[in-house]
Design a protein around this motif. Structure first.
Motif, PDB file in Angstrom:
ATOM      1  N   UNK A 360      -8.012  32.733  23.513  1.00  0.00           N
ATOM      2  CA  UNK A 360      -9.349  33.192  23.892  1.00  0.00           C
ATOM      3  C   UNK A 360     -10.287  33.141  22.682  1.00  0.00           C
ATOM      4  N   UNK A 361     -10.249  32.003  21.984  1.00  0.00           N
ATOM      5  CA  UNK A 361     -11.054  31.822  20.785  1.00  0.00           C
ATOM      6  C   UNK A 361     -11.632  30.416  20.777  1.00  0.00           C
ATOM      7  N   UNK A 362     -12.641  30.217  19.913  1.00  0.00           N
ATOM      8  CA  UNK A 362     -13.262  28.905  19.768  1.00  0.00           C
ATOM      9  C   UNK A 362     -13.232  28.523  18.292  1.00  0.00           C
ATOM     10  N   UNK A 363     -12.539  27.431  17.976  1.00  0.00           N
ATOM     11  CA  UNK A 363     -12.422  27.000  16.594  1.00  0.00           C
ATOM     12  C   UNK A 363     -13.721  26.374  16.077  1.00  0.00           C
ATOM     13  N   UNK A 364     -14.479  25.719  16.959  1.00  0.00           N
ATOM     14  CA  UNK A 364     -15.735  25.073  16.576  1.00  0.00           C
ATOM     15  C   UNK A 364     -16.848  25.530  17.514  1.00  0.00           C
ATOM     16  N   UNK A 365     -17.440  26.714  17.276  1.00  0.00           N
ATOM     17  CA  UNK A 365     -18.503  27.209  18.157  1.00  0.00           C
ATOM     18  C   UNK A 365     -19.700  26.253  18.174  1.00  0.00           C
ATOM     19  N   UNK A 366     -20.245  26.021  19.352  1.00  0.00           N
ATOM     20  CA  UNK A 366     -21.351  25.083  19.484  1.00  0.00           C
ATOM     21  C   UNK A 366     -22.610  25.556  18.765  1.00  0.00           C
ATOM     22  N   UNK A 367     -22.795  26.879  18.657  1.00  0.00           N
ATOM     23  CA  UNK A 367     -24.005  27.391  18.016  1.00  0.00           C
ATOM     24  C   UNK A 367     -23.935  27.363  16.498  1.00  0.00           C
ATOM     25  N   UNK A 368     -22.776  26.997  15.928  1.00  0.00           N
ATOM     26  CA  UNK A 368     -22.618  26.940  14.475  1.00  0.00           C
ATOM     27  C   UNK A 368     -22.392  25.508  14.010  1.00  0.00           C
ATOM     28  N   UNK A 369     -21.487  24.804  14.683  1.00  0.00           N
ATOM     29  CA  UNK A 369     -21.125  23.451  14.265  1.00  0.00           C
ATOM     30  C   UNK A 369     -21.781  22.414  15.168  1.00  0.00           C
ATOM     31  N   UNK A 370     -22.090  21.258  14.574  1.00  0.00           N
ATOM     32  CA  UNK A 370     -22.646  20.162  15.356  1.00  0.00           C
ATOM     33  C   UNK A 370     -21.611  19.568  16.291  1.00  0.00           C
ATOM     34  N   UNK A 371     -20.341  19.660  15.904  1.00  0.00           N
ATOM     35  CA  UNK A 371     -19.252  19.082  16.684  1.00  0.00           C
ATOM     36  C   UNK A 371     -18.500  20.215  17.357  1.00  0.00           C
ATOM     37  N   UNK A 372     -18.422  20.196  18.667  1.00  0.00           N
ATOM     38  CA  UNK A 372     -17.768  21.277  19.397  1.00  0.00           C
ATOM     39  C   UNK A 372     -16.321  20.950  19.751  1.00  0.00           C
ATOM     40  N   UNK A 373     -15.905  19.696  19.580  1.00  0.00           N
ATOM     41  CA  UNK A 373     -14.538  19.292  19.872  1.00  0.00           C
ATOM     42  C   UNK A 373     -13.872  18.779  18.595  1.00  0.00           C
ATOM     43  N   UNK A 374     -12.591  19.086  18.463  1.00  0.00           N
ATOM     44  CA  UNK A 374     -11.851  18.653  17.276  1.00  0.00           C
ATOM     45  C   UNK A 374     -11.629  17.143  17.341  1.00  0.00           C
ATOM     46  N   UNK A 375     -12.215  16.380  16.404  1.00  0.00           N
ATOM     47  CA  UNK A 375     -12.036  14.917  16.438  1.00  0.00           C
ATOM     48  C   UNK A 375     -10.758  14.510  15.712  1.00  0.00           C
ATOM     49  N   UNK A 376     -10.241  13.358  16.044  1.00  0.00           N
ATOM     50  CA  UNK A 376      -9.043  12.829  15.386  1.00  0.00           C
ATOM     51  C   UNK A 376      -9.103  11.312  15.405  1.00  0.00           C
ATOM     52  N   UNK A 377      -8.776  10.712  14.269  1.00  0.00           N
ATOM     53  CA  UNK A 377      -8.807   9.257  14.149  1.00  0.00           C
ATOM     54  C   UNK A 377      -7.643   8.803  13.274  1.00  0.00           C
ATOM     55  N   UNK A 378      -6.418   8.699  13.847  1.00  0.00           N
ATOM     56  CA  UNK A 378      -5.274   8.227  13.049  1.00  0.00           C
ATOM     57  C   UNK A 378      -5.483   6.789  12.605  1.00  0.00           C
ATOM     58  N   UNK A 379      -5.220   6.529  11.334  1.00  0.00           N
ATOM     59  CA  UNK A 379      -5.402   5.190  10.778  1.00  0.00           C
ATOM     60  C   UNK A 379      -4.117   4.730  10.101  1.00  0.00           C
ATOM     61  N   UNK A 380      -3.785   3.474  10.322  1.00  0.00           N
ATOM     62  CA  UNK A 380      -2.553   2.941   9.739  1.00  0.00           C
ATOM     63  C   UNK A 380      -2.579   2.968   8.222  1.00  0.00           C
ATOM     64  N   UNK A 381      -3.784   2.900   7.619  1.00  0.00           N
ATOM     65  CA  UNK A 381      -3.894   2.936   6.161  1.00  0.00           C
ATOM     66  C   UNK A 381      -3.455   4.275   5.595  1.00  0.00           C
ATOM     67  N   UNK A 382      -3.447   5.325   6.410  1.00  0.00           N
ATOM     68  CA  UNK A 382      -2.943   6.634   5.992  1.00  0.00           C
ATOM     69  C   UNK A 382      -1.483   6.819   6.396  1.00  0.00           C
ATOM     70  N   UNK A 383      -1.135   6.369   7.587  1.00  0.00           N
ATOM     71  CA  UNK A 383       0.195   6.643   8.139  1.00  0.00           C
ATOM     72  C   UNK A 383       1.279   5.869   7.406  1.00  0.00           C
ATOM     73  N   UNK A 384       1.039   4.603   7.119  1.00  0.00           N
ATOM     74  CA  UNK A 384       2.060   3.791   6.435  1.00  0.00           C
ATOM     75  C   UNK A 384       2.403   4.346   5.056  1.00  0.00           C
ATOM     76  N   UNK A 385       1.415   4.673   4.195  1.00  0.00           N
ATOM     77  CA  UNK A 385       1.782   5.268   2.892  1.00  0.00           C
ATOM     78  C   UNK A 385       2.530   6.590   3.023  1.00  0.00           C
ATOM     79  N   UNK A 386       2.193   7.393   4.031  1.00  0.00           N
ATOM     80  CA  UNK A 386       2.895   8.668   4.216  1.00  0.00           C
ATOM     81  C   UNK A 386       4.375   8.415   4.478  1.00  0.00           C
ATOM     82  N   UNK A 387       4.678   7.497   5.401  1.00  0.00           N
ATOM     83  CA  UNK A 387       6.071   7.191   5.708  1.00  0.00           C
ATOM     84  C   UNK A 387       6.812   6.612   4.514  1.00  0.00           C
TER      85      UNK A 387
END
Length: 417
Positions: A360-387
């Motif tokens: 019953x909480x909001x991590x990104x309130x619309x009245x505070x943050x421009x983005x109201x939904x948590x975005x995600x963009x997995x990129x192979x340039x990050x994932x391959x070095x991690x592995x």
């Protein structure tokens, strides 16, 4: 094909203890190491994917207002030959849109309220070719008719001044005109034709758009001060900038979108780099737990090692057995972490709302943050070095215990057996 006995024994030692109480604690430590590697890898992937998502979201909102490349004359003067510059810019195969513009700074006043403004004179007929914001508000731009001195304000700027469509505002140009009474700033009353909301506070709170011919009259220019370009691929902007610098005629300045916001992008890259280093330490701690696991395994298997040596196993083979055991833990932990991290990263738009409803909480309130939904963009340039880094750390952690195992003296190990 017969499997090398080093691999068979290494895999057997990895699974040992799950069916016997004798090695249960060793197996538990091995499982904790595997779990730690998995969680560390997953945390790295999730955090970097979310940071990529925020960066992409802000970049897209920024580029809805800012063009990919700007060509302008030094000192804010009018371009000496606008038609030629437009034709030469459009000749580049990477350019898909071009539009003239006037850039200036001014004050915008409404009653006693006064705000600094970034004035952009545009050509409504071509502005949609270079920015997404103009393409989405094409009907609103038709209100900018030359000679009628109408403006479109950023939504936050309009809110601060308390104006709406149809209200009058006063545009104050910085360069005044000389009169017998002294230097008097040039004032022009403008009519608000509408507002826009780009989702980027910097532009919503300062940008004023009007027809470029009206801007030329107010700022006493002979023509547009520059040309804005849109490319097929925004990531090619630095390369296209170099191409245009070699092909355009005249003394012109060229700036791409990465140069306009260099400080912001540099800060984001620094944050990503630091987060990668910090979270990699978590993986390193989990990987080096393998050292204690293998040391205990070597101590427990001294008799087995001695028997293998008496049967003709070389020290290199003994070392290979325990390297395989540690590497198996690293490989399984890394693969599990990759699956968990990618599963969360690709479904974060479902997982985060579910957690918000449960708490019953909001991590990104619309009245505070421009983005109201948590975005995600997995990129192979990050994932391959991690592995790769996770596997390397797990392999390095196995070297010392494996070397100690290869140094076991069979006579000493079997003396009390």
């Amino acid at each position: 094909m017969q499997i090398p006995y080093e691999l068979a024994l290494g895999w057997r030692y990895t699974r040992a203890g799950r069916a016997t109480r004798r090695n249960g604690f060793i197996s538990f430590i091995s499982g904790v190491s595997m779990l730690g590697i998995s969680l560390g890898v997953a945390a790295l992937i999730i955090v970097l994917s979310v940071m990529n998502g925020f960066q992409k979201e802000v970049r897209d909102r920024m580029l809805s207002v800012v063009s990919h490349i700007e060509i302008f004359a030094p000192g804010g003067a009018a371009l000496p030959d606008m038609p030629r510059t437009l034709a030469q810019a459009r000749a580049n195969p990477n350019v898909v849109g071009a539009a003239p513009f006037v850039a200036a700074q001014a004050l915008l006043a409404r009653g006693e309220d006064m705000k600094g403004a970034l004035v952009r004179g545009i050509d409504p007929a071509h502005e949609a070719e270079v920015t997404d914001l103009a393409a989405e508000n094409l009907e609103g731009l038709k209100a900018l008719v030359p000679g009628e001195f109408r403006v479109i304000l950023g939504s936050e700027l309009a809110r601060q001044l308390g104006v709406h469509a149809g209200d009058a505002v006063t545009l104050i140009a910085p360069a005044g005109q000389v009169t017998p009474a002294g230097v008097v700033p040039r004032l022009k009353q403008m009519t608000v034709a509408g507002t826009f909301n780009s989702g980027h506070y910097e532009y919503d709170s300062a940008l004023v758009m009007l027809h470029h011919e009206d801007a030329e009259r107010i700022f006493r220019l002979e023509g547009p001060t520059g040309v804005r370009l849109k490319l097929q691929n925004l990531h090619d902007a630095p390369d296209v900038t170099q191409q245009l610098a070699a092909s355009l005629s005249g003394n012109l300045l060229i700036r791409d979108w990465t140069q306009q916001n260099r400080t912001w992008f540099a800060a984001v890259q620094l944050e990503k780099r630091m987060m990668f280093i910090i979270l990699t330490l978590i993986v390193a701690v989990a990987a080096f737990n393998l050292v204690s696991t293998l040391v205990m395994t070597v101590t427990d298997k001294r008799a087995d090692i001695a028997i293998l040596r008496t049967l003709g196993a070389s020290p290199a083979s003994i070392m290979g057995i325990f390297v395989v055991q540690g590497a198996m833990v690293g490989v399984i932990g890394t693969l599990a972490g990759l699956l968990l991290g990618l599963g969360v990263a690709f479904n974060i738009d479902v997982i985060v709302p579910a957690i918000e409803r449960a708490l019953n909480a909001s991590f990104l309130p619309k009245d505070i943050y421009l983005i109201s939904k948590m975005p995600s963009d997995p990129q192979s340039s990050d994932i391959v070095p991690i592995g790769v880094i996770s596997l390397i750390l797990a392999f390095v952690a196995t070297l010392y215990p494996s070397w100690r195992a290869s140094r076991v003296n069979p006579a000493e190990a079997l003396r009390y057996e």
